[in-house]
Design an enzyme around this catalytic site. Structure first.
Site, PDB file in Angstrom:
ATOM      1  CD  GLU A  29      -2.831  -1.088   2.474  1.00  0.00           C
ATOM      2  OE1 GLU A  29      -3.642  -2.028   2.612  1.00  0.00           O
ATOM      3  OE2 GLU A  29      -2.741  -0.127   3.274  1.00  0.00           O
ATOM      4  CD  GLU A  69      -9.967  -0.415  -0.432  1.00  0.00           C
ATOM      5  OE1 GLU A  69     -10.819  -0.696   0.427  1.00  0.00           O
ATOM      6  OE2 GLU A  69      -8.813  -0.899  -0.428  1.00  0.00           O
TER       7      GLU A  69
END
Length: 270
Positions: A120, A187
């Site tokens: 991430e 996302e």
């Protein structure tokens, strides 16, 4: 255009070709052998062993407690259920804090059967991405809402809504690809922004709550099956079990909806 039946085994060159040819990619999480096999047999191209297992398997409040040992175990059992799909595994919280730590965690995951690791963020993670890619470890980047940053973000919120945040996301997307990432998950990003990033991206994008303009989509298995994990249900979640009538049918219905562009629709996008 490539079809599901033509791909015997997903590889990095096949992913790149799919983007060039406009072939939508289908990704789904799995955490054990049985569901991995169901995904593999019913049209899923990429299976993600997500650190989401902390919430949907272990019953925790976030992904932060998940360890490399947890990820390695679940990667190993999922790998046994796959023949065609590519296996992607998350680097859990802070296992990618430095290039050296990320390398050790990635080695464990690849030796357990993963074919790509996911991490991430951008920023200092660009050095990590470059370090891994230079050592022949395929990397999937994850931008937008990054669940491992939930404490910093103050909750699970849509990212990139204002002009400055959108510009940063566009810059980060270009930077992770330049650093060597082969795939990008977006996302909880506004649909128009995700579509613009996808259009400009040299690598395939996979959306989750990022609208229909991405090169592919991913859902958490438990969300696809309509299971209540005890957490708030995001807008982008759709219960495909009601439509498919069985686990295999639900996965097949999801794969078909991603490929024909009917999922996600406006109801399941930001």
């Amino acid at each position: 255009m490539s079809t599901h039946a033509e791909i015997k085994k997903w590889t990095l060159p096949a992913l790149a070709a799919a983007k060039r040819e406009g072939r939508r990619l289908v990704m789904l999480t799995a955490y054990d052998h049985g569901f991995a096999r169901a995904a593999d047999l019913n049209g899923v191209d990429l299976v993600l062993v997500g650190d989401s297992l902390g919430m949907v398997v272990q019953g925790r409040g976030s992904t932060l407690p998940v360890t490399v040992a947890d990820m390695t175990y679940h990667t190993e059992v999922v790998a046994r259920g796959l023949q065609r799909a590519m296996l992607v595994s998350d680097l859990p919280f802070q296992s990618d804090a430095t290039p050296e730590r990320a390398l050790q965690a990635s080695i464990a995951l690849l030796q357990a059967g993963a074919e790509m690791v996911k991490l991430e963020g951008a920023g200092h993670k660009l050095e990590v991405i470059r370090f891994l890619a230079e050592r022949d470890i395929p990397v999937c980047s994850h931008l937008g809402l990054t669940p491992q940053s939930v404490l910093k973000l103050g909750g699970y919120k849509v990212q990139g809504r204002d002009e400055q945040a959108a510009a940063q996301l566009r810059a980060d997307a270009a930077a992770v690809a330049e650093a060597g990432a082969s795939l990008l998950v977006l996302e909880c990003v506004p649909s128009t922004l995700a579509a613009a990033i996808t259009s400009a991206s040299a690598i395939p994008t996979i959306g989750i709550g990022a609208g229909p303009g991405c090169d592919g989509q991913v859902l958490v298995l438990h969300d696809l099956l309509g299971l209540d994990s005890g957490h708030r249900k995001p807008k982008f979640v759709k219960d495909f079990l009601a439509q498919g009538g069985s686990v295999a049918g639900a996965i097949a219905a999801y794969a078909a909806a991603v490929r024909d562009g009917s999922f996600p629709d406006a109801e399941h996008s930001y």
